[in-house]
Scaffold this active site. Structure first.
Site, PDB file in Angstrom:
ATOM      1  CG  PHE A  12      -1.579   1.236   1.600  1.00  0.00           C
ATOM      2  CD1 PHE A  12      -2.180   2.065   0.655  1.00  0.00           C
ATOM      3  CD2 PHE A  12      -1.596   1.629   2.946  1.00  0.00           C
ATOM      4  CE1 PHE A  12      -2.772   3.274   1.037  1.00  0.00           C
ATOM      5  CE2 PHE A  12      -2.190   2.821   3.325  1.00  0.00           C
ATOM      6  CZ  PHE A  12      -2.765   3.651   2.382  1.00  0.00           C
ATOM      7  CB  THR A 124       3.869   1.914  13.202  1.00  0.00           C
ATOM      8  OG1 THR A 124       2.560   2.121  13.709  1.00  0.00           O
ATOM      9  CG2 THR A 124       4.538   0.830  14.038  1.00  0.00           C
ATOM     10  CG  ASP A 125       0.663   5.674  15.381  1.00  0.00           C
ATOM     11  OD1 ASP A 125       0.586   4.472  15.080  1.00  0.00           O
ATOM     12  OD2 ASP A 125      -0.288   6.480  15.212  1.00  0.00           O
ATOM     13  CD  GLU A 126      -0.578  -0.171  15.609  1.00  0.00           C
ATOM     14  OE1 GLU A 126      -0.441  -1.247  16.205  1.00  0.00           O
ATOM     15  OE2 GLU A 126      -1.489   0.052  14.793  1.00  0.00           O
ATOM     16  CE1 TYR A 148       3.004  -3.638  11.793  1.00  0.00           C
ATOM     17  CE2 TYR A 148       1.723  -2.275  13.299  1.00  0.00           C
ATOM     18  CZ  TYR A 148       2.517  -2.395  12.173  1.00  0.00           C
ATOM     19  OH  TYR A 148       2.822  -1.282  11.433  1.00  0.00           O
ATOM     20  CE  LYS A 152       7.056  -1.316  11.337  1.00  0.00           C
ATOM     21  NZ  LYS A 152       7.594  -1.454   9.942  1.00  0.00           N
ATOM     22  CG  ASN A 177      -5.051   3.974  10.866  1.00  0.00           C
ATOM     23  OD1 ASN A 177      -5.303   3.850   9.675  1.00  0.00           O
ATOM     24  ND2 ASN A 177      -5.419   3.111  11.772  1.00  0.00           N
TER      25      ASN A 177
HETATM   26  P1  NAD Z   1       1.265  -3.612   3.257  1.00  0.00           P
HETATM   27  O1  NAD Z   1       0.946  -4.814   4.072  1.00  0.00           O
HETATM   28  O2  NAD Z   1       0.243  -3.033   2.368  1.00  0.00           O
HETATM   29  O3  NAD Z   1       2.557  -3.904   2.356  1.00  0.00           O
HETATM   30  C1  NAD Z   1       3.660  -4.616   2.816  1.00  0.00           C
HETATM   31  C2  NAD Z   1       4.497  -5.028   1.599  1.00  0.00           C
HETATM   32  O4  NAD Z   1       5.659  -5.710   2.088  1.00  0.00           O
HETATM   33  C3  NAD Z   1       3.773  -5.988   0.647  1.00  0.00           C
HETATM   34  O5  NAD Z   1       3.963  -5.578  -0.678  1.00  0.00           O
HETATM   35  C4  NAD Z   1       4.452  -7.331   0.901  1.00  0.00           C
HETATM   36  O6  NAD Z   1       4.457  -8.173  -0.227  1.00  0.00           O
HETATM   37  C5  NAD Z   1       5.850  -6.890   1.308  1.00  0.00           C
HETATM   38  N1  NAD Z   1       6.530  -7.884   2.141  1.00  0.00           N
HETATM   39  C6  NAD Z   1       6.047  -8.492   3.254  1.00  0.00           C
HETATM   40  N2  NAD Z   1       6.970  -9.353   3.747  1.00  0.00           N
HETATM   41  C7  NAD Z   1       8.059  -9.265   2.933  1.00  0.00           C
HETATM   42  C8  NAD Z   1       9.320  -9.888   2.926  1.00  0.00           C
HETATM   43  N3  NAD Z   1       9.671 -10.787   3.857  1.00  0.00           N
HETATM   44  N4  NAD Z   1      10.200  -9.541   1.959  1.00  0.00           N
HETATM   45  C9  NAD Z   1       9.855  -8.651   0.992  1.00  0.00           C
HETATM   46  N5  NAD Z   1       8.668  -8.033   0.948  1.00  0.00           N
HETATM   47  C10 NAD Z   1       7.771  -8.338   1.907  1.00  0.00           C
HETATM   48  O7  NAD Z   1       1.793  -2.551   4.316  1.00  0.00           O
HETATM   49  P2  NAD Z   1       1.601  -0.964   4.371  1.00  0.00           P
HETATM   50  O8  NAD Z   1       0.347  -0.665   5.058  1.00  0.00           O
HETATM   51  O9  NAD Z   1       1.914  -0.387   3.058  1.00  0.00           O
HETATM   52  O10 NAD Z   1       2.792  -0.606   5.387  1.00  0.00           O
HETATM   53  C11 NAD Z   1       4.105  -0.396   4.896  1.00  0.00           C
HETATM   54  C12 NAD Z   1       5.015  -0.074   6.069  1.00  0.00           C
HETATM   55  O11 NAD Z   1       4.535   1.077   6.735  1.00  0.00           O
HETATM   56  C13 NAD Z   1       5.077  -1.172   7.124  1.00  0.00           C
HETATM   57  O12 NAD Z   1       6.385  -1.270   7.588  1.00  0.00           O
HETATM   58  C14 NAD Z   1       4.157  -0.688   8.233  1.00  0.00           C
HETATM   59  O13 NAD Z   1       4.592  -1.173   9.481  1.00  0.00           O
HETATM   60  C15 NAD Z   1       4.346   0.810   8.114  1.00  0.00           C
HETATM   61  N6  NAD Z   1       3.209   1.645   8.534  1.00  0.00           N
HETATM   62  C16 NAD Z   1       1.954   1.406   8.028  1.00  0.00           C
HETATM   63  C17 NAD Z   1       0.907   2.255   8.392  1.00  0.00           C
HETATM   64  C18 NAD Z   1      -0.503   2.052   7.874  1.00  0.00           C
HETATM   65  O14 NAD Z   1      -1.424   2.695   8.374  1.00  0.00           O
HETATM   66  N7  NAD Z   1      -0.730   1.212   6.880  1.00  0.00           N
HETATM   67  C19 NAD Z   1       1.157   3.327   9.244  1.00  0.00           C
HETATM   68  C20 NAD Z   1       2.455   3.522   9.747  1.00  0.00           C
HETATM   69  C21 NAD Z   1       3.474   2.679   9.357  1.00  0.00           C
HETATM   70  O1  DAU Z   2      -1.244   3.585  13.532  1.00  0.00           O
HETATM   71  C1  DAU Z   2      -0.466   3.030  12.519  1.00  0.00           C
HETATM   72  C2  DAU Z   2      -0.944   1.623  12.228  1.00  0.00           C
HETATM   73  O2  DAU Z   2      -2.241   1.769  11.643  1.00  0.00           O
HETATM   74  C3  DAU Z   2      -0.024   0.849  11.297  1.00  0.00           C
HETATM   75  O3  DAU Z   2       1.207   0.663  11.929  1.00  0.00           O
HETATM   76  C4  DAU Z   2      -0.635  -0.502  10.927  1.00  0.00           C
HETATM   77  O4  DAU Z   2       0.172  -1.142   9.958  1.00  0.00           O
HETATM   78  C5  DAU Z   2      -2.015  -0.267  10.335  1.00  0.00           C
HETATM   79  O5  DAU Z   2      -2.634  -1.506  10.091  1.00  0.00           O
HETATM   80  C6  DAU Z   2      -2.869   0.563  11.291  1.00  0.00           C
HETATM   81  O6  DAU Z   2      -3.177  -0.195  12.498  1.00  0.00           O
HETATM   82  P1  DAU Z   2      -4.611  -0.070  13.201  1.00  0.00           P
HETATM   83  O7  DAU Z   2      -4.777  -1.225  14.097  1.00  0.00           O
HETATM   84  O8  DAU Z   2      -4.814   1.273  13.758  1.00  0.00           O
HETATM   85  O9  DAU Z   2      -5.540  -0.172  11.870  1.00  0.00           O
HETATM   86  P2  DAU Z   2      -6.854  -0.990  11.544  1.00  0.00           P
HETATM   87  O10 DAU Z   2      -7.328  -0.480  10.230  1.00  0.00           O
HETATM   88  O11 DAU Z   2      -6.669  -2.449  11.690  1.00  0.00           O
HETATM   89  O12 DAU Z   2      -7.868  -0.510  12.683  1.00  0.00           O
HETATM   90  C7  DAU Z   2      -8.184   0.870  12.852  1.00  0.00           C
HETATM   91  C8  DAU Z   2      -9.232   0.999  13.962  1.00  0.00           C
HETATM   92  O13 DAU Z   2     -10.465   0.422  13.516  1.00  0.00           O
HETATM   93  C9  DAU Z   2      -8.879   0.263  15.245  1.00  0.00           C
HETATM   94  O14 DAU Z   2      -9.400   0.986  16.345  1.00  0.00           O
HETATM   95  C10 DAU Z   2      -9.604  -1.071  15.117  1.00  0.00           C
HETATM   96  C11 DAU Z   2     -10.865  -0.664  14.356  1.00  0.00           C
HETATM   97  N1  DAU Z   2     -11.444  -1.717  13.470  1.00  0.00           N
HETATM   98  C12 DAU Z   2     -10.602  -2.339  12.592  1.00  0.00           C
HETATM   99  C13 DAU Z   2     -11.089  -3.300  11.713  1.00  0.00           C
HETATM  100  C14 DAU Z   2     -10.167  -3.993  10.745  1.00  0.00           C
HETATM  101  C15 DAU Z   2     -12.783  -2.008  13.510  1.00  0.00           C
HETATM  102  O15 DAU Z   2     -13.554  -1.426  14.319  1.00  0.00           O
HETATM  103  N2  DAU Z   2     -13.275  -2.957  12.652  1.00  0.00           N
HETATM  104  C16 DAU Z   2     -12.470  -3.617  11.763  1.00  0.00           C
HETATM  105  O16 DAU Z   2     -12.978  -4.499  11.019  1.00  0.00           O
END
Ligand code: NAD
Ligand code: DAU
Length: 337
Positions: A12, A124-126, A148, A152, A177
């Site tokens: 993503f 991540t903020d987590e 998770y 991280k 997020n």
């Molecule tokens: P995502 O799950 O959409 O994408 C992860 C990608 O990593 C995928 O393309 C997957 O194929 C690849 N991948 C997984 N394991 C691998 C491996 N062993 N070797 C090579 N490639 C591999 O994740 P995202 O939501 O785009 O998040 C990207 C990064 O940002 C992550 O490190 C996540 O912790 C961080 N992050 C995400 C969010 C969020 O809200 N989505 C927020 C803050 C930080």
């Molecule tokens: O804050 C950064 C993080 O945000 C990233 O590090 C993670 O990769 C990313 O997945 C995301 O984590 P969250 O746990 O915050 O995201 P999620 O979309 O899973 O959930 C967001 C909020 O919504 C949380 O309070 C849980 C709630 N939720 C989630 C799902 C999937 C629901 O109520 N229903 C759902 O089905």
């Protein structure tokens, strides 16, 4: 021409970052290394394949030979590769430890030996854990609460140790997020939007009081770009917004925007160890001149519109057997406990 390795660039945020870099930095050549797990998707970057400034390598960040080959000759590394979904880490943490910690170790070792000039770890903020009041600053102690988040946090510590011990020019961003185009529809916003489009219930965890502050993916990308180019080596930078929205209201808003019945909002058993709030102090990255460009209403509208306009992208994913069996497993376990 400089060269950048983007690991996890078919996911993503990574795919959006690749697009951002090719557009804003015509002098940069991008190599994507991605294992194409369930979350990786070549459709996310198929529009990038047309330029000779882009190369894709399928491979795992845990495999040192593959990493060495992909990293040789690059100036900068930006690591997005990770297992990223909290609920999956609760079901089975193993791949989270493997990729999010061991994989980062392999990347760091390769970068150290190849003398990469900048190494940015996307975190991540987590890592700060649940924050009932106030705002997290980068020097706060870590208190991760899910496998998770713990994987991280462990990676952040390892990255920081390479700065202290080896003087490696590392940087860390800790994003909030993130939402927008190409987000796998297991995360709350794309799940709620696509369920609503299909007239399926929107599963709100617990009483829906947990809050998140949503960040548009392009703003997250511009922040990473800013830190990469202007950040101080050894530093971490929080990246986020401060408009808190709870799950109850998020579901109601989506149903309203898409003109679906309010009764599709359904309360389901809570996530185990659910973090009820994250909140970031972003003063450090603001001092570099970064600001998010979209507020919550604008990012919600834009994200909803993208999913409405790209049904083929998310229908293909939702029709995969892996997507359906993950959901079944998750809810079977949740209703049992
Ligand atoms: P995502 O799950 O959409 O994408 C992860 C990608 O990593 C995928 O393309 C997957 O194929 C690849 N991948 C997984 N394991 C691998 C491996 N062993 N070797 C090579 N490639 C591999 O994740 P995202 O939501 O785009 O998040 C990207 C990064 O940002 C992550 O490190 C996540 O912790 C961080 N992050 C995400 C969010 C969020 O809200 N989505 C927020 C803050 C930080
Ligand atoms: O804050 C950064 C993080 O945000 C990233 O590090 C993670 O990769 C990313 O997945 C995301 O984590 P969250 O746990 O915050 O995201 P999620 O979309 O899973 O959930 C967001 C909020 O919504 C949380 O309070 C849980 C709630 N939720 C989630 C799902 C999937 C629901 O109520 N229903 C759902 O089905």
């Amino acid at each position: 021409m400089d060269a950048m390795l983007v690991t996890g660039g078919a996911g993503f945020i990574g795919s959006n970052f690749v697009r951002y870099t090719l557009k804003h930095h015509p002098e940069t050549q991008v190599v994507v290394l991605d294992a194409l797990t369930y979350a990786g998707n070549l459709a996310n970057i198929d529009d990038c394949a047309g330029t000779d400034r882009f190369r894709f390598v399928q491979g795992d960040i845990r495999d040192r030979d593959t990493v060495d080959d992909a990293m040789r000759g690059v100036d900068t590394v930006v690591n997005f590769a990770a297992e990223s979904h909290v609920d999956r880490s609760i079901l089975d943490p193993s791949s989270f430890i493997e990729t999010n910690y061991n994989g980062v170790y392999v990347l760091l070792e390769a970068a150290r030996h190849l003398e990469v000039k900048r190494f940015l770890q996307v975190s991540t903020d987590e890592v700060y854990g649940h924050v009932p009041a106030g705002f997290s600053v980068e020097s706060d102690a870590f208190a991760p609460r899910s496998p998770y988040a713990a994987s991280k946090a462990a990676a952040d510590l390892l990255v920081q140790s390479y700065f202290t011990t080896y003087g490696m020019p590392v940087l860390i961003t800790r994003g909030g997020n993130t939402v927008g185009p190409y987000q796998y529809p297991e995360k709350v916003l794309p799940l709620f939007i696509t369920n609503a489009l299909e007239y399926k219930p929107l599963p709100v965890y617990g009483d829906g009081s947990a809050v998140r502050s949503y960040l548009y993916v392009e703003d997250h990308c511009s922040a990473i770009d800013r830190v990469l180019r202007s950040g101080e080596a050894g530093n971490a930078y929080n990246v986020g917004t401060n408009r808190e929205v709870n799950g109850r209201d998020l579901a109601a808003r989506i149903l309203e925007i898409l003109d679906r019945p309010a009764g599709l909002r359904e309360f389901v058993p809570d996530r185990s160890g659910h973090d009820l709030r994250y909140a970031l102090d972003c003063g450090r990255i603001q001092a570099l001149g970064w600001r998010p460009s979209l507020d919550f209403d604008a990012l919600l509208d834009r994200t909803v519109r993208w999913y409405v306009d790209h049904p083929q992208w998310w229908r293909e994913i939702r029709n995969e057997s892996g997507f359906r069996s993950y959901y079944k497993k998750q809810y079977d376990e949740r209703y049992q406990t």
